[in-house]
Scaffold this motif. Structure first.
Motif, PDB file in Angstrom:
ATOM      1  N   LYS A 188      -2.184  -1.304  12.376  1.00  0.00           N
ATOM      2  CA  LYS A 188      -2.755  -0.384  13.135  1.00  0.00           C
ATOM      3  C   LYS A 188      -3.450   0.936  12.597  1.00  0.00           C
ATOM      4  N   LEU A 189      -2.529   1.259  11.379  1.00  0.00           N
ATOM      5  CA  LEU A 189      -2.508   2.479  10.697  1.00  0.00           C
ATOM      6  C   LEU A 189      -3.932   1.994   9.743  1.00  0.00           C
ATOM      7  N   ILE A 190      -3.942   1.063   9.088  1.00  0.00           N
ATOM      8  CA  ILE A 190      -5.008   0.631   8.119  1.00  0.00           C
ATOM      9  C   ILE A 190      -6.532   0.892   8.842  1.00  0.00           C
ATOM     10  N   GLU A 191      -6.302  -0.062   9.997  1.00  0.00           N
ATOM     11  CA  GLU A 191      -7.578  -0.253  10.811  1.00  0.00           C
ATOM     12  C   GLU A 191      -8.032   1.330  11.366  1.00  0.00           C
ATOM     13  N   GLN A 192      -7.044   1.938  11.761  1.00  0.00           N
ATOM     14  CA  GLN A 192      -7.637   3.331  12.323  1.00  0.00           C
ATOM     15  C   GLN A 192      -8.118   4.327  11.368  1.00  0.00           C
ATOM     16  N   GLU A 193      -7.405   4.202   9.811  1.00  0.00           N
ATOM     17  CA  GLU A 193      -7.970   4.974   9.097  1.00  0.00           C
ATOM     18  C   GLU A 193      -9.199   4.573   8.465  1.00  0.00           C
ATOM     19  N   ALA A 194      -9.594   3.129   8.441  1.00  0.00           N
ATOM     20  CA  ALA A 194     -10.808   2.920   7.855  1.00  0.00           C
ATOM     21  C   ALA A 194     -11.912   3.298   8.904  1.00  0.00           C
ATOM     22  N   PHE A 195     -11.645   3.072  10.148  1.00  0.00           N
ATOM     23  CA  PHE A 195     -12.402   3.246  11.230  1.00  0.00           C
ATOM     24  C   PHE A 195     -12.783   4.758  11.114  1.00  0.00           C
ATOM     25  N   GLU A 196     -11.879   5.667  11.006  1.00  0.00           N
ATOM     26  CA  GLU A 196     -12.213   7.073  10.876  1.00  0.00           C
ATOM     27  C   GLU A 196     -12.916   7.470   9.707  1.00  0.00           C
ATOM     28  N   VAL A 197     -12.607   6.873   8.584  1.00  0.00           N
ATOM     29  CA  VAL A 197     -13.642   6.947   7.371  1.00  0.00           C
ATOM     30  C   VAL A 197     -14.909   6.494   7.496  1.00  0.00           C
ATOM     31  N   ALA A 198     -15.128   5.536   8.134  1.00  0.00           N
ATOM     32  CA  ALA A 198     -16.409   4.781   8.500  1.00  0.00           C
ATOM     33  C   ALA A 198     -17.312   5.776   9.344  1.00  0.00           C
ATOM     34  N   GLU A 199     -16.526   6.192  10.545  1.00  0.00           N
ATOM     35  CA  GLU A 199     -17.232   7.008  11.337  1.00  0.00           C
ATOM     36  C   GLU A 199     -17.647   8.339  10.954  1.00  0.00           C
ATOM     37  N   LYS A 200     -17.055   8.956   9.767  1.00  0.00           N
ATOM     38  CA  LYS A 200     -17.331  10.222   9.197  1.00  0.00           C
ATOM     39  C   LYS A 200     -18.761   9.861   8.443  1.00  0.00           C
ATOM     40  N   ALA A 201     -18.880   8.627   7.868  1.00  0.00           N
ATOM     41  CA  ALA A 201     -19.953   8.330   6.865  1.00  0.00           C
ATOM     42  C   ALA A 201     -21.241   7.774   7.762  1.00  0.00           C
ATOM     43  N   ALA A 202     -20.969   7.549   9.002  1.00  0.00           N
ATOM     44  CA  ALA A 202     -22.006   7.052   9.907  1.00  0.00           C
ATOM     45  C   ALA A 202     -22.965   8.151  10.009  1.00  0.00           C
ATOM     46  N   SER A 203     -24.480   7.599  10.119  1.00  0.00           N
ATOM     47  CA  SER A 203     -25.524   8.337  10.591  1.00  0.00           C
ATOM     48  C   SER A 203     -26.308   7.817  11.672  1.00  0.00           C
ATOM     49  N   THR A 204     -26.906   8.738  12.185  1.00  0.00           N
ATOM     50  CA  THR A 204     -27.893   8.323  13.469  1.00  0.00           C
ATOM     51  C   THR A 204     -29.043   7.351  13.244  1.00  0.00           C
ATOM     52  N   ASP A 205     -29.481   7.462  11.811  1.00  0.00           N
ATOM     53  CA  ASP A 205     -30.623   6.483  11.645  1.00  0.00           C
ATOM     54  C   ASP A 205     -30.348   5.268  11.010  1.00  0.00           C
ATOM     55  N   ASP A 206     -28.993   5.142  10.958  1.00  0.00           N
ATOM     56  CA  ASP A 206     -28.468   3.755  10.255  1.00  0.00           C
ATOM     57  C   ASP A 206     -28.207   2.823  11.260  1.00  0.00           C
ATOM     58  N   ASP A 207     -28.634   1.380  10.999  1.00  0.00           N
ATOM     59  CA  ASP A 207     -28.707   0.375  11.969  1.00  0.00           C
ATOM     60  C   ASP A 207     -27.272  -0.160  11.963  1.00  0.00           C
ATOM     61  N   GLY A 208     -26.084   0.099  11.152  1.00  0.00           N
ATOM     62  CA  GLY A 208     -24.891  -0.165  11.189  1.00  0.00           C
ATOM     63  C   GLY A 208     -24.375  -0.997  10.209  1.00  0.00           C
ATOM     64  N   ILE A 209     -25.146  -1.477   9.403  1.00  0.00           N
ATOM     65  CA  ILE A 209     -24.901  -2.563   8.233  1.00  0.00           C
ATOM     66  C   ILE A 209     -24.075  -1.814   7.126  1.00  0.00           C
ATOM     67  N   GLU A 210     -24.735  -0.781   6.884  1.00  0.00           N
ATOM     68  CA  GLU A 210     -24.043   0.011   5.762  1.00  0.00           C
ATOM     69  C   GLU A 210     -22.693   0.522   6.115  1.00  0.00           C
ATOM     70  N   ILE A 211     -22.688   0.974   7.367  1.00  0.00           N
ATOM     71  CA  ILE A 211     -21.353   1.770   7.799  1.00  0.00           C
ATOM     72  C   ILE A 211     -20.204   0.513   7.959  1.00  0.00           C
TER      73      ILE A 211
END
Length: 151
Positions: A66-89
């Motif tokens: 639970k902790l690993i997935e949640q923390e990884a998701f939060e890091v990825a969300e912060k790195a996300a950009s609106t023009d990204d197709d999602g592969i990099e994130i």
């Protein structure tokens, strides 16, 4: 003549699907749950990872996943950009999960060793071992681990 009559329906079908967008980020709740279940299985079952660091009890694995997935998701969300197709994130998310899973099992194996280590410690012991080795090369297992840690 039959070919020209079939072209307009195909064009309509193409137009119909041109408005469909496909995004792989963020993952669905179902996907995130599957990731957690796979983490639980990996942490609590015999594997190459458990041979080196030991298995984790099912209860510990559930909490860690639970902790690993949640923390990884939060890091990825912060790195996300609106023009990204999602592969990099998605790659960021995946790498964070792998990194955190390895940190978790390393920390746990360190806690069960004679000299307890803190969970926040990362590569400090490996650097000290390499310095102490002097001119001798580290064993192959340490070389492999160093390469994995560098990624």
């Amino acid at each position: 003549m039959a070919e020209t009559e079939q072209s307009p329906p195909n064009a309509t079908t193409a137009d119909k699907y041109s408005n469909v967008s496909f995004s792989i980020w963020p993952p669905t709740d179902r996907t995130r749950e599957a990731v957690k279940n796979r983490l639980i299985e990996t942490l609590s079952s015999p594997s190459i990872l458990s041979k080196r660091y030991g298995t984790v009890s099912r209860d510990e694995a559930v909490e860690a996943a639970k902790l690993i997935e949640q923390e990884a998701f939060e890091v990825a969300e912060k790195a996300a950009s609106t023009d990204d197709d999602g592969i990099e994130i998605l790659q960021v998310y995946s790498k964070e999960i792998s990194k955190r899973m390895l940190e978790t099992v390393k920390a746990r194996s360190g806690e069960s060793a004679a000299a307890p280590e803190t969970a926040t410690e990362t590569d400090e012991p490996h650097k000290a071992e390499e310095e102490d080795a002097g001119s001798t090369a580290p064993p192959q297992s340490e070389k492999t681990e160093s390469v994995a840690d560098d990624e």
